[in-house]
Motif scaffolding. Structure first.
Motif, PDB file in Angstrom:
ATOM      1  N   MET A   1       0.849  -1.189   0.000  1.00 31.52           N
ATOM      2  CA  MET A   1       0.000   0.000   0.000  1.00 31.52           C
ATOM      3  C   MET A   1       0.889   1.246   0.000  1.00 31.52           C
ATOM      4  SD  MET A   1      -2.847   1.200   2.765  1.00 31.52           S
ATOM      5  CE  MET A   1      -3.929  -0.147   2.356  1.00 31.52           C
ATOM      6  N   THR A   2       0.577   2.233  -0.849  1.00 26.95           N
ATOM      7  CA  THR A   2       1.369   3.449  -0.968  1.00 26.95           C
ATOM      8  C   THR A   2       0.852   4.513  -0.010  1.00 26.95           C
ATOM      9  OG1 THR A   2       1.775   2.969  -3.285  1.00 26.95           O
ATOM     10  CG2 THR A   2       2.195   5.205  -2.542  1.00 26.95           C
ATOM     11  N   SER A   3       1.718   5.086   0.777  1.00 27.82           N
ATOM     12  CA  SER A   3       1.332   6.113   1.731  1.00 27.82           C
ATOM     13  C   SER A   3       1.363   7.487   1.075  1.00 27.82           C
ATOM     14  CB  SER A   3       2.276   6.092   2.937  1.00 27.82           C
ATOM     15  OG  SER A   3       3.586   6.429   2.542  1.00 27.82           O
ATOM     16  N   ILE A   4       0.680   8.439   1.713  1.00 24.63           N
ATOM     17  CA  ILE A   4       0.668   9.809   1.202  1.00 24.63           C
ATOM     18  C   ILE A   4       2.069  10.406   1.266  1.00 24.63           C
ATOM     19  CG2 ILE A   4      -0.250  12.125   1.586  1.00 24.63           C
ATOM     20  CD1 ILE A   4      -2.791  10.847   2.621  1.00 24.63           C
ATOM     21  N   GLY A   5       2.812  10.082   2.322  1.00 22.88           N
ATOM     22  CA  GLY A   5       4.180  10.578   2.439  1.00 22.88           C
ATOM     23  C   GLY A   5       5.077  10.085   1.319  1.00 22.88           C
ATOM     24  N   ARG A   6       4.850   8.842   0.891  1.00 19.41           N
ATOM     25  CA  ARG A   6       5.641   8.286  -0.207  1.00 19.41           C
ATOM     26  C   ARG A   6       5.368   9.025  -1.514  1.00 19.41           C
ATOM     27  NH1 ARG A   6      10.350   6.146  -1.330  1.00 19.41           N
ATOM     28  NH2 ARG A   6      10.303   5.072  -3.333  1.00 19.41           N
ATOM     29  N   ILE A   7       4.104   9.306  -1.764  1.00 20.62           N
ATOM     30  CA  ILE A   7       3.739  10.035  -2.979  1.00 20.62           C
ATOM     31  C   ILE A   7       4.326  11.438  -2.958  1.00 20.62           C
ATOM     32  CG2 ILE A   7       1.804  10.977  -4.294  1.00 20.62           C
ATOM     33  CD1 ILE A   7       0.154   8.614  -3.375  1.00 20.62           C
ATOM     34  N   ALA A   8       4.232  12.104  -1.802  1.00 23.37           N
ATOM     35  CA  ALA A   8       4.788  13.452  -1.686  1.00 23.37           C
ATOM     36  C   ALA A   8       6.293  13.452  -1.880  1.00 23.37           C
ATOM     37  CB  ALA A   8       4.427  14.033  -0.315  1.00 23.37           C
ATOM     38  N   CYS A   9       6.963  12.371  -1.474  1.00 27.26           N
ATOM     39  CA  CYS A   9       8.411  12.263  -1.605  1.00 27.26           C
ATOM     40  C   CYS A   9       8.844  12.094  -3.054  1.00 27.26           C
ATOM     41  CB  CYS A   9       8.904  11.079  -0.768  1.00 27.26           C
ATOM     42  SG  CYS A   9      10.692  11.008  -0.538  1.00 27.26           S
ATOM     43  N   ILE A  10       7.928  11.600  -3.910  1.00 25.60           N
ATOM     44  CA  ILE A  10       8.243  11.342  -5.307  1.00 25.60           C
ATOM     45  C   ILE A  10       7.886  12.530  -6.196  1.00 25.60           C
ATOM     46  CG2 ILE A  10       7.703   9.828  -7.271  1.00 25.60           C
ATOM     47  CD1 ILE A  10       9.453   8.577  -5.125  1.00 25.60           C
ATOM     48  N   VAL A  11       6.944  13.359  -5.765  1.00 17.84           N
ATOM     49  CA  VAL A  11       6.423  14.426  -6.613  1.00 17.84           C
ATOM     50  C   VAL A  11       7.531  15.389  -7.056  1.00 17.84           C
ATOM     51  CG1 VAL A  11       4.983  16.499  -6.605  1.00 17.84           C
ATOM     52  CG2 VAL A  11       4.058  14.336  -5.804  1.00 17.84           C
ATOM     53  N   PHE A  12       8.373  15.832  -6.128  1.00 19.17           N
ATOM     54  CA  PHE A  12       9.383  16.846  -6.472  1.00 19.17           C
ATOM     55  C   PHE A  12      10.426  16.317  -7.468  1.00 19.17           C
ATOM     56  CE2 PHE A  12      13.291  19.266  -5.827  1.00 19.17           C
ATOM     57  CZ  PHE A  12      12.819  20.552  -6.077  1.00 19.17           C
ATOM     58  N   PRO A  13      11.085  15.177  -7.215  1.00 21.44           N
ATOM     59  CA  PRO A  13      12.054  14.710  -8.210  1.00 21.44           C
ATOM     60  C   PRO A  13      11.418  14.404  -9.560  1.00 21.44           C
ATOM     61  CG  PRO A  13      11.677  13.018  -6.553  1.00 21.44           C
ATOM     62  CD  PRO A  13      11.044  14.275  -6.050  1.00 21.44           C
ATOM     63  N   TYR A  14      10.170  13.966  -9.560  1.00 20.11           N
ATOM     64  CA  TYR A  14       9.495  13.702 -10.833  1.00 20.11           C
ATOM     65  C   TYR A  14       9.246  15.013 -11.579  1.00 20.11           C
ATOM     66  CZ  TYR A  14       6.761  10.765 -13.980  1.00 20.11           C
ATOM     67  OH  TYR A  14       6.317  10.074 -15.072  1.00 20.11           O
ATOM     68  N   ALA A  15       8.874  16.057 -10.833  1.00 21.95           N
ATOM     69  CA  ALA A  15       8.598  17.358 -11.453  1.00 21.95           C
ATOM     70  C   ALA A  15       9.862  17.962 -12.060  1.00 21.95           C
ATOM     71  CB  ALA A  15       7.993  18.313 -10.422  1.00 21.95           C
ATOM     72  N   VAL A  16      10.989  17.898 -11.358  1.00 20.78           N
ATOM     73  CA  VAL A  16      12.222  18.476 -11.902  1.00 20.78           C
ATOM     74  C   VAL A  16      12.738  17.653 -13.083  1.00 20.78           C
ATOM     75  CG1 VAL A  16      12.874  19.564  -9.723  1.00 20.78           C
ATOM     76  CG2 VAL A  16      13.676  17.255 -10.218  1.00 20.78           C
ATOM     77  N   THR A  17      12.430  16.360 -13.108  1.00 15.45           N
ATOM     78  CA  THR A  17      12.805  15.544 -14.261  1.00 15.45           C
ATOM     79  C   THR A  17      12.015  15.962 -15.492  1.00 15.45           C
ATOM     80  OG1 THR A  17      13.310  13.676 -12.798  1.00 15.45           O
ATOM     81  CG2 THR A  17      13.020  13.184 -15.125  1.00 15.45           C
ATOM     82  N   VAL A  18      10.737  16.255 -15.306  1.00 15.32           N
ATOM     83  CA  VAL A  18       9.931  16.780 -16.410  1.00 15.32           C
ATOM     84  C   VAL A  18      10.496  18.112 -16.897  1.00 15.32           C
ATOM     85  CG1 VAL A  18       7.646  17.665 -17.038  1.00 15.32           C
ATOM     86  CG2 VAL A  18       7.839  15.591 -15.679  1.00 15.32           C
TER      87      VAL A  18
END
Length: 326
Positions: A1-18
């Motif tokens: 199960m994916t936690s909200i903290g895990r998703i928040a931890c991925i959002v920033f590096p994914y955004a800068v990669t875009v």
């Protein structure tokens, strides 16, 4: 199960990669369409030949028209004579913009065209090899410019390959990054791919900036006396260094996400965890067992008394243990 903290931890590096991928796209489309103002403003180097003059300072176009066909009486150098003949034959345009995929050539009063070339070769592009000069075309150019062009031709292929690899690996990083939402192992794999993308993006940016800076200085030193002017672009270097900065941030934060913010375990927290804990019995307790003959209901659990001998009760001729350990 994916936690909200895990998703928040991925959002920033994914955004800068875009952001890094978009910046690399801007680098790639530079100088591919002379009719687009956005693409025209994206160039590594621009050669402005709109005001060509002879070494003496007079208009080269006027002198070339009168001296055409008799190059022996024209100019102070073979390069000037070849340049004048090429200008008279309309082989030379007002500007040449060099991009990643090739160059755009055109006049200030009309649209130009895009040519796909790994490197810009002024000898062939300006038509200097089609003039009547008896000298070898390589000897026509000033010696320092000839050396700078050889270096540029060799390095330009590496720059092209580095940008293509950087673009491809960054796109792959976005795909693999989706799996990082589920586990820290996915983040670790993504961080490795991100490191490769950062390496090639930074290498391409550094090489392009240094190489064109040297080439621009040599171009102006050798050809300034003929009214030529070379300049480096601005927007394309902003784009490539923004891509480098984004790639660096992406690598750091992908590594950070691989060390923390693990996905939620079904046995820790949540309803499943609470129900598991509530279902467990306290250790060292006894539970009353009903008689197999009397059908009496089981009573409440009795605490463990600490004695090793548990009394036995006998009904008729059968014996049974009235307590069981759970």
């Amino acid at each position: 199960m994916t936690s909200i903290g895990r998703i928040a931890c991925i959002v920033f590096p994914y955004a800068v990669t875009v952001g890094a991928l978009i910046s690399l796209i801007f680098v790639g489309i530079g100088s591919t369409n002379s009719n687009s103002s956005t693409k025209t403003d994206l160039y590594f180097f621009r050669a402005d030949l709109s005001n060509l003059t002879s070494a003496g300072g007079s208009s080269l176009a006027n002198e070339a028209a009168s001296a055409l066909g008799d190059l022996t009486n024209f100019g102070s150098s073979c390069f000037e004579a070849a340049l004048a003949e090429a200008l008279a034959k309309n082989h030379i345009r007002d500007f040449y913009d060099i991009g990643l995929w090739g160059y755009c050539a055109g006049n200030k009063t009309s649209s130009g065209k895009f040519e796909a070339e790994f490197a810009f070769d002024p000898v062939s592009v300006w038509g200097l090899n089609n003039t009547g000069s008896s000298k070898d075309v390589e000897d026509i150019l000033p010696s320092n410019l000839h050396k700078a062009l050889n270096t540029y031709k060799a390095v330009s292929k590496w720059i092209f390959i580095a940008y293509i690899i950087a673009f491809g690996v960054t796109a792959l990083e976005l795909i693999v990054g989706l799996f990082a939402i589920c586990s820290r192992l996915g983040s670790l794999v993504t961080s490795i791919i991100s490191g490769v993308a950062f390496f090639f993006t930074a290498a391409a940016s550094i090489t392009a900036t240094a190489m064109f800076a040297v080439f621009t200085g040599t171009f102006n030193t050798a050809l300034k006396q003929y009214g030529m002017h070379g300049s480096m672009g601005h927007n394309i270097y902003v784009a490539t260094w923004i891509a480098t900065a984004f790639a660096f941030c992406g690598t750091l934060f992908w590594l950070f996400s691989s060390c923390c913010c693990a996905a939620r375990s079904p046995y820790h927290g949540g309803r499943a965890g609470r129900s598991r804990v509530m279902a467990e019995k306290a250790p060292y307790t006894y539970e009353r067992v009903s008689s197999p003959y009397g059908g009496a209901p089981a009573g409440p659990a009795a605490p463990y008394s600490g004695q090793h001998n548990v009394p036995m009760q006998t009904f008729r001729q059968d014996a049974y243990e009235p307590f069981r350990h759970v």
